[in-house]
Scaffold this active site. Structure first.
Site, mmCIF file in Angstrom:
data_model
loop_
_atom_site.group_PDB
_atom_site.id
_atom_site.type_symbol
_atom_site.label_atom_id
_atom_site.label_comp_id
_atom_site.label_asym_id
_atom_site.label_seq_id
_atom_site.Cartn_x
_atom_site.Cartn_y
_atom_site.Cartn_z
ATOM 1 C CG ASP A 289 -0.191 -0.150 2.556
ATOM 2 O OD1 ASP A 289 0.936 -1.074 2.582
ATOM 3 O OD2 ASP A 289 -0.529 0.461 3.619
ATOM 4 C CD GLU A 290 -1.072 4.703 3.360
ATOM 5 O OE1 GLU A 290 -1.721 5.565 3.237
ATOM 6 O OE2 GLU A 290 -0.393 4.141 3.808
#
Ligand code: ACM
Length: 643
Positions: A289-290
Site C-alpha cells: 500500500d501507499e
C-alpha cells in the site's frame, strides 16, 4: 453475538447446578478440552456455583452437556465451522463437523446463560449455525506501537469469543520491524528499539491461536512502509546517499525498496522463507500500500530500468515487483495477499486483494467488488477501520457485498472482512478500548445472515458482550479508570468519568492530523485516551432529547434534568482536583458544560432560550485536547425547540 443463522427459542430451560458436567468426544486433541475447561471456569465465575467437577471428561454418560464432532481440523480458509446446539430441560447437545465448529458452539452456549436472583440457567433453544463469510479477521498493527504477547493473546481470546477466525499481524512498518530474524539480524537489532517478538514467541502465539481455531497471517509491508527494513539494510533502498532511520511520527513516508536490483529479491526470498516457516497458514500478506514511488522517480538508474523493461509508470514497476514476490511465495507454498494497490493489469488472479480504499480513487464500485468481478479472491477492510474512532453503528452498517449484483463465482471470491487496528495512537494500555466492543458487532456482520441489521437489538446485545469480554482479560472498561487515576494523581475520578461518558476522542484522523502532534513515544494517557467511541451517556441523552422534542412530557423533562444536574455536580467535584497541570486544558471545557447545563435547566423551566445559552453552546462545540463533547448537536436541537 454474533446472532446465529437459525435459532428457535423454546420455553425449556436447563438449570445449572453444581452437578453440571461436560463430556467431549474422545477424538479431541486439545482444542475442545481447552475451550470446555475455560467454559467451566467462566460458568462458575459468572454464576458463583462451586461445581463438583471443574474439568471436562472424555467418558461420562451422566454429563449434562455432550459435545461431539467428526474430525479434528487445522484452522485454514474454508474449514467447516458449523454446529448445532440443542438446550433441553435435562440435557444439552452440541454437535459439529469439526472441533473448530464445536468451540464456536460452546461460545454460543455460554451466551445463552441467564442468571437471576434465584438461579442460573441456559435458555431452551435449537440452533443451527454457520458463518456467512469464511474470513473474519482482526488486524493488529504491532509496528507503530509494539504490542506485547500478552496483549495479542487476550485479543485472540476475545476474537474466539465472537467467532472471529483470522488474526492479521502487521509486523513491519516505517516505525519498526518486530520479528526476530536469524537470517538478517540487523532487522530486529537496529530497527525495533528492542521491541520485537522472538521466533519462539511467534510460534507460541501461532500455537495459541490455532487452539482457538484462529489463523495467523503475517504482513511484511513492502516495497513502501519500509523505513525500518532500510534502517537495517540501507543498500536495498531506492535513494543513494540517503540516511534511513525509524520514523517517530505517523504518516506516509518515502523510503522504498529498490525493485530493480537482484539483492532486493534475494533478501526478500530469504526473509520470506524464514518468516513463512513460523506461520503455517497458506496466506502471506506483502502489504503493497501507499507507495508513491517518489524515490523511484528521483533515481536515474531506476528510471533507466523502467524504460528498458517498458514499465511506463511506477505502478507498472510495482506490479513487476509484486509478480516476482508472487513467484517467491508460490515456491514456498504460500499465496500472496496485498492491499488493493496491488490489483493492476498484469497481477495474477491467484493474489488476494485486501480492499481498504473502498470507492476512493474515482472508482464506480469498491475495490472489493471490482476485484471479485475480475476473479480475485478478496477481503474487505474499508468501512472497518476501527482506529478512525467512529460509532459502532457506522461499521455495523457496512455490508461486504451490499447491493452488488454478482454471479455465484464472483460472490465466492468475497472471502470476508477484517477490522483494522492501526497502531499510531494506541499503546497496550488503550488498544483494547479501541478494538472492543465495536469489533464484536463487526464480527457479527461477518458471521451472521445479511438481514441481521437491527441497531437497537445490536446495542442491547453488545452491552452484554462488552462486559463479558473482561472475563477474558480484555481491559477496555477497566483501563479507563487507570488513565483517569493517572490524570487525577490518584484522587477521586468520578468527575472525569462523568465528563468522559459524553466525550469522544476526535474521529477520522483529526486527532494527530498531519501525523506530527504525537511521536511514537508520546504519552497516550490524555483524557482523550480514557474516552471511547459511542460515549454511553451521550447515546442515552441524545435519544432523550429526540423523544422530548417529539413529545415534551413531564417524564422526559425529568430525564433531561437528571443529566444536566449530573454534569453540574460533576463539575463541582472536578473543582476539588486542584493544582493539576494535566487537567488544565479540559478545565474550561468542563466549566463551559457546567454553565450550559445551568442555562438549560432554566430553559426547561421557562420554556425559553436566550442569547447567553446560544453563545455558551457554540463554545462547547469546540474540541479540546483531542476530545469533543458529543451531545452538542442534541443540545442545539433542544435549544432551537425553545426558540
Ligand atoms: C492502509 O491503510 N494503508 C492499508
Amino acid at each position: 453475538m454474533p446472532w446465529p443463522k437459525s435459532i428457535i427459542t423454546t420455553t425449556n430451560k436447563f438449570v445449572v447446578t453444581n452437578n453440571f458436567k461436560i463430556q467431549i468426544s474422545n477424538k479431541d486433541q486439545g482444542k475442545v478440552n481447552y475451550a470446555a475447561t475455560k467454559f467451566l471456569r467462566r460458568l462458575s465465575n459468572r454464576t458463583g456455583i462451586f461445581l463438583k467437577e471443574g474439568f471436562p471428561f472424555k467418558k461420562d454418560n451422566n454429563s449434562a452437556l455432550k459435545i461431539t464432532f467428526d474430525t479434528v481440523a487445522q484452522p485454514s480458509l474454508g474449514v467447516d465451522e458449523s454446529y448445532t446446539l440443542e438446550v433441553n430441560a435435562t440435557n444439552i447437545q452440541l454437535n459439529a463437523k469439526t472441533d473448530i465448529g464445536a468451540i464456536r458452539g460452546l461460545e454460543t452456549l455460554l451466551q445463552l446463560l441467564k442468571t437471576t436472583a434465584n438461579e442460573s440457567y441456559f435458555t431452551g433453544t435449537k440452533i443451527n449455525d454457520a458463518p456467512r463469510f469464511l474470513w473474519r479477521g482482526l488486524l493488529i498493527d504491532a509496528a507503530r506501537h509494539f504490542q506485547p504477547v500478552a496483549v495479542i493473546k487476550r485479543n485472540l481470546e476475545a476474537m474466539a469469543a465472537v467467532k472471529m477466525n483470522v488474526f492479521h499481524w502487521h509486523l513491519t512498518d516505517d516505525q519498526g520491524f518486530r520479528i526476530e530474524s536469524k537470517v538478517y539480524p540487523k532487522l530486529h537489532k537496529l530497527a525495533s528499539d528492542g521491541l520485537y517478538y522472538t521466533q519462539h514467541q511467534i510460534k507460541n502465539v501461532v500455537t495459541y491461536a490455532t487452539r482457538l481455531g484462529i489463523r495467523v497471517i503475517p504482513e511484511i509491508d513492502v516495497p513502501g512502509h519500509a523505513s525500518a527494513i532500510l534502517t537495517a539494510y540501507p543498500e536495498l533502498g531506492s535513494k543513494d546517499n540517503y540516511t534511513y532511520s525509524l520514523q517517530r511520527n505517523a504518516g506516509v513516508f518515502d523510503p522504498t525498496l529498490n525493485p530493480t536490483i537482484d539483492k532486493t529479491y534475494k533478501f526478500l526470498e530469504n526473509l520470506f522463507t524464514e518468516v513463512s516457516s513460523l506461520f503455517p497458514d497458506k496466506y502471506f500478506h506483502i502489504g503493497g500500500d501507499e507507495n508513491e514511488g517518489k524515490h523511484w522517480t528521483e533515481n536515474k538508474k531506476i528510471a533507466a530500468f523502467k524504460k528498458k523493461h517498458q514499465l511506463k509508470t511506477n505502478h507498472d514497476l510495482q506490479t513487476y515487483f509484486n509478480i516476482k514476490l508472487e513467484k517467491i511465495l508460490s515456491k514456498l507454498g504460500k499465496k500472496l495477499m496485498g492491499w488493493d494497490e496491488i490489483m493492476t493489469k498484469n497481477m495474477p488472479t491467484t493474489a488476494v486483494i485486501h480492499s481498504w480504499r473502498g470507492t476512493n480513487e474515482g472508482l464506480k464500485e469498491s475495490t472489493l467488488i471490482a476485484a471479485a468481478k475480475k476473479g480475485y479472491p478478496t477481503v474487505l477492510s474499508n468501512g472497518y477501520y476501527i482506529d478512525r474512532m467512529q460509532s459502532v453503528v457506522h461499521h455495523y452498517k457496512v455490508d461486504p457485498i451490499g447491493n452488488a449484483k454478482l454471479t455465484p463465482a464472483q460472490r465466492a471470491n468475497i472471502l470476508g472482512g477484517e477490522a483494522t487496528m492501526w497502531g499510531e495512537l494506541v499503546t497496550p494500555l488503550t488498544i483494547d478500548s479501541r478494538i472492543w466492543p465495536r469489533t464484536a458487532a463487526i464480527a457479527e456482520r461477518f458471521w451472521s445472515p445479511k438481514n441481521v441489521t437491527d441497531i437497537d437489538h445490536m446495542f442491547k446485545r453488545l452491552s452484554v458482550v462488552s462486559f463479558q469480554l473482561e472475563e477474558l482479560g480484555i481491559t477496555h472498561i477497566r483501563n479507563k479508570d487507570v488513565i483517569l487515576r493517572n490524570l487525577t494523581q490518584n484522587q477521586p475520578t468520578k468527575s472525569l468519568e462523568v465528563l468522559s461518558a459524553i466525550s469522544e476522542p476526535l474521529k477520522i484522523y483529526t486527532r494527530n492530523a498531519g501525523g506530527t502532534e504525537y511521536q511514537t513515544y508520546s504519552p497516550f494517557t490524555l483524557f482523550a485516551d480514557a474516552c471511547t467511541a459511542d460515549a454511553p451517556d451521550a447515546l442515552q441523552f441524545n435519544s432523550y432529547v429526540n423523544q422530548y422534542i417529539t413529545q415534551p412530557t413531564v417524564k422526559k423533562k425529568q430525564q433531561l434534568t437528571y443529566f444536566f444536574k449530573k454534569w453540574i455536580s460533576g463539575y463541582k467535584a472536578f473543582q476539588e482536583l486542584k493544582n493539576n497541570t494535566k487537567l488544565q486544558k479540559i478545565a474550561p471545557l468542563y466549566k463551559n458544560l457546567n454553565q450550559v447545563s445551568g442555562l438549560f435547566l432554566n430553559a426547561l423551566k421557562s420554556g425559553k432560550s436566550n442569547a447567553e445559552l446560544t453563545s455558551a453552546l457554540k463554545k462547547l462545540s469546540r474540541p479540546v485536547e483531542d476530545v469533543e463533547i458529543v451531545i452538542v448537536n442534541a443540545l442545539e436541537k433542544l435549544n432551537k425547540s425553545f426558540q
